[in-house]
Design a protein around this motif. Structure first.
Motif, short mmCIF file in Angstrom:
data_model
loop_
_atom_site.label_atom_id
_atom_site.label_comp_id
_atom_site.label_asym_id
_atom_site.label_seq_id
_atom_site.Cartn_x
_atom_site.Cartn_y
_atom_site.Cartn_z
N VAL A 45 14.53 24.85 26.26
CA VAL A 45 14.33 26.38 25.11
C VAL A 45 15.63 27.08 25.57
CG1 VAL A 45 13.25 28.62 25.42
CG2 VAL A 45 11.78 26.59 25.73
N GLY A 46 16.30 27.00 26.52
CA GLY A 46 17.53 27.57 26.58
C GLY A 46 18.77 27.11 25.82
N ALA A 47 18.84 25.62 25.64
CA ALA A 47 19.75 24.87 24.89
C ALA A 47 19.37 25.00 23.35
CB ALA A 47 19.54 23.44 25.24
N ALA A 48 18.06 25.17 23.17
CA ALA A 48 17.51 25.61 21.94
C ALA A 48 18.05 26.93 21.36
CB ALA A 48 16.01 25.31 21.49
N VAL A 49 17.99 27.96 22.21
CA VAL A 49 18.42 29.30 21.80
C VAL A 49 19.96 29.27 21.29
CG1 VAL A 49 18.99 31.57 22.27
CG2 VAL A 49 16.75 30.14 22.75
N LEU A 50 20.82 28.35 22.34
CA LEU A 50 22.23 28.49 22.15
C LEU A 50 22.59 27.42 20.87
CD1 LEU A 50 23.73 27.62 25.33
CD2 LEU A 50 23.82 29.55 24.34
N TRP A 51 21.96 26.46 20.71
CA TRP A 51 22.51 25.72 19.59
C TRP A 51 21.62 26.26 18.20
CZ3 TRP A 51 18.49 22.02 21.63
CH2 TRP A 51 17.22 21.81 20.88
N LEU A 52 20.80 26.94 17.85
CA LEU A 52 20.20 27.32 17.01
C LEU A 52 20.93 28.63 16.41
CD1 LEU A 52 17.66 27.03 14.86
CD2 LEU A 52 16.70 28.48 16.36
N ALA B 48 32.20 20.10 14.73
CA ALA B 48 31.03 19.71 14.59
C ALA B 48 31.04 18.32 14.65
CB ALA B 48 30.46 20.26 13.36
N LEU B 49 31.87 17.77 13.84
CA LEU B 49 31.95 16.00 13.74
C LEU B 49 32.24 15.56 15.19
CD1 LEU B 49 31.79 13.43 12.40
CD2 LEU B 49 34.32 13.70 11.92
N ALA B 50 33.26 16.31 16.00
CA ALA B 50 33.35 16.06 17.44
C ALA B 50 32.33 16.16 18.21
CB ALA B 50 34.71 16.58 18.06
N GLY B 51 31.42 17.20 18.04
CA GLY B 51 30.40 17.33 18.82
C GLY B 51 29.18 16.37 18.70
N VAL B 52 29.05 16.03 17.58
CA VAL B 52 27.97 15.05 17.44
C VAL B 52 28.56 13.55 17.83
CG1 VAL B 52 26.85 13.55 15.48
CG2 VAL B 52 27.18 16.04 15.16
N TYR C 63 23.64 19.40 19.39
CA TYR C 63 22.76 19.93 18.50
C TYR C 63 23.23 21.11 17.52
CZ TYR C 63 18.85 16.96 20.29
OH TYR C 63 18.22 16.22 20.85
N ALA C 64 24.17 21.97 18.15
CA ALA C 64 24.61 22.95 17.36
C ALA C 64 25.52 22.30 16.19
CB ALA C 64 25.45 23.87 18.16
N ALA C 65 26.27 21.23 16.38
CA ALA C 65 27.04 20.58 15.46
C ALA C 65 26.18 20.10 14.26
CB ALA C 65 28.04 19.41 15.93
N ILE C 66 25.19 19.71 14.61
CA ILE C 66 24.06 18.88 13.43
C ILE C 66 23.58 20.41 12.79
CG2 ILE C 66 21.88 17.91 13.00
CD1 ILE C 66 22.47 16.40 15.68
N TYR C 67 23.15 21.25 13.49
CA TYR C 67 22.48 22.31 12.69
C TYR C 67 23.95 23.27 11.77
CZ TYR C 67 18.18 22.02 14.97
OH TYR C 67 17.01 21.37 15.45
N ALA C 68 24.97 23.32 12.27
CA ALA C 68 26.12 23.63 11.56
C ALA C 68 26.37 23.23 10.14
CB ALA C 68 27.18 23.92 12.28
N ARG C 69 26.28 21.85 10.27
CA ARG C 69 26.26 20.96 9.07
C ARG C 69 25.12 21.23 7.86
NH1 ARG C 69 30.71 17.26 9.43
NH2 ARG C 69 29.56 15.89 7.96
#
Length: 335
Positions: free
Chosen positions: A125-132, A158-162, A213-219
């Protein structure tokens, strides 16, 4: 609306039954096809140097000498109503939901899963809030300024994060912020004991998961916003004189969130079934670590319990996602 919810709920229950049947078949039918006998499976419940009488008693008690469909029925009945195991002079009651007893520790699987669930739940849940939050914000700004320096820099990041695996970023964060700078703790503290210390020890695991996950959601957000902002209803909203902020947030982002909601439901469901690598890197005693230990020990009941618990989270959260479609996107109608 009510009929749609009923249909989706029934479909979710049927899907869980199918998943349980497939999982049961993988663990109980495939070993037999590979040559494992009921005696060998029963021996895992006993330990070293069992007598033939001990093996026969365990087979009868656990129903391993019965046809597969009866074993599956007993398994489902144990989950729903519980089960009673004859341990010789005494009987042990396994309350519902009963996933059996560990081969190695001879303890119930379900209490162990529930004891570890708060750790995995806190992590997910904590990570989900951050990446969302970070992923959507970055994706929206990049879509509104396509080709800008911010767009190119964030999409490159984002590409580096993935591309960076968690076992690399996790070890790097631990080295820098826990061992070198000693900013964050390394031992998990329950939320009820000390909320601030709980957040301190989980911040690095949250960042490790959120970076991926934030990298994926940003794209995803960027591509959805680029497509949505060229729709006719966006031009109509602007022609009515609405402020650009309202056009972006109320009309553009709301319509672009449909794929985000779909992916989010799947991701959070899978993480609740155990963030295996992250829990291993940060020594978090969650469901993922429990699954790894069970696989290493060839401990069948815990593996089966983790698999079914993860399946439940995925199916349940996908049901929630289906119900949220009409809220997120007014173009979707439930009938």
């Amino acid at each position: 609306m009510i009929s749609y919810i009923i249909r989706r709920t029934i479909a979710a229950v049927i899907l869980l039954l199918v998943v349980s049947a497939v999982t049961f078949g993988i663990f109980f039918i495939l070993p037999k096809l590979a040559g494992q006998t009921a005696d060998q499976l029963a021996q895992q419940y006993i330990g070293k140097n069992p007598t033939p009488a001990d093996i026969a008693a365990v087979k009868e008690n656990l129903g391993l000498d019965q046809p597969v469909y009866l074993q599956y029925w007993d398994f489902i009945k144990g989950i729903v109503t519980g089960a009673t195991y004859d341990m010789g002079p005494t009987s042990e009651r396994c309350d519902a939901p009963c996933f059996g007893y560990s081969f190695k520790t001879h303890e119930e699987v379900w209490p162990h899963l529930m004891n570890r669930l708060p750790v995995t739940l806190s992590l997910a849940v904590g990570a989900a809030v951050l990446w969302l939050v970070s992923g959507i914000i970055v994706g929206v700004i990049s879509a509104l300024r396509p080709g800008s320096f911010f767009d190119r820099a964030t999409m490159g990041g984002a590409l580096a994060g993935v591309s960076l695996p968690i076992f690399f970023t996790g070890q790097l964060f631990l080295l820098l912020f826990s061992y070198k700078l000693e900013i964050f703790g390394r031992t998990y503290v329950p939320f009820a004991e000390n909320p601030s210390q709980w957040a301190n020890t989980l911040f690095l695991p949250w960042c490790s998961l959120a970076l991926l996950y934030a990298a994926i959601y940003a794209r995803l957000t960027r591509s959805g916003m680029l497509e949505t902002m060229n729709e006719d209803f966006i031009r109509t909203a602007r022609a009515k004189g609405l402020r650009e902020r309202k056009v972006v947030t109320k009309h553009g982002l709301r319509a672009a969130l449909t794929p985000i909601v779909t992916v989010f439901g799947m991701d959070i469901g899978l993480l609740l079934g155990g963030a295996v690598i992250t829990e291993q890197v940060y020594s978090l005693h969650g469901i993922g670590e429990y699954a790894v230990k069970a696989i290493t020990d060839n401990d069948l009941p815990p593996i089966l319990g983790v698999t079914l618990l993860a399946a439940f989270f995925v199916v349940f959260l996908n049901l929630v996602v289906d119900l949220l479609y009409a809220v997120v996107d007014p173009r979707v109608r439930l009938s």
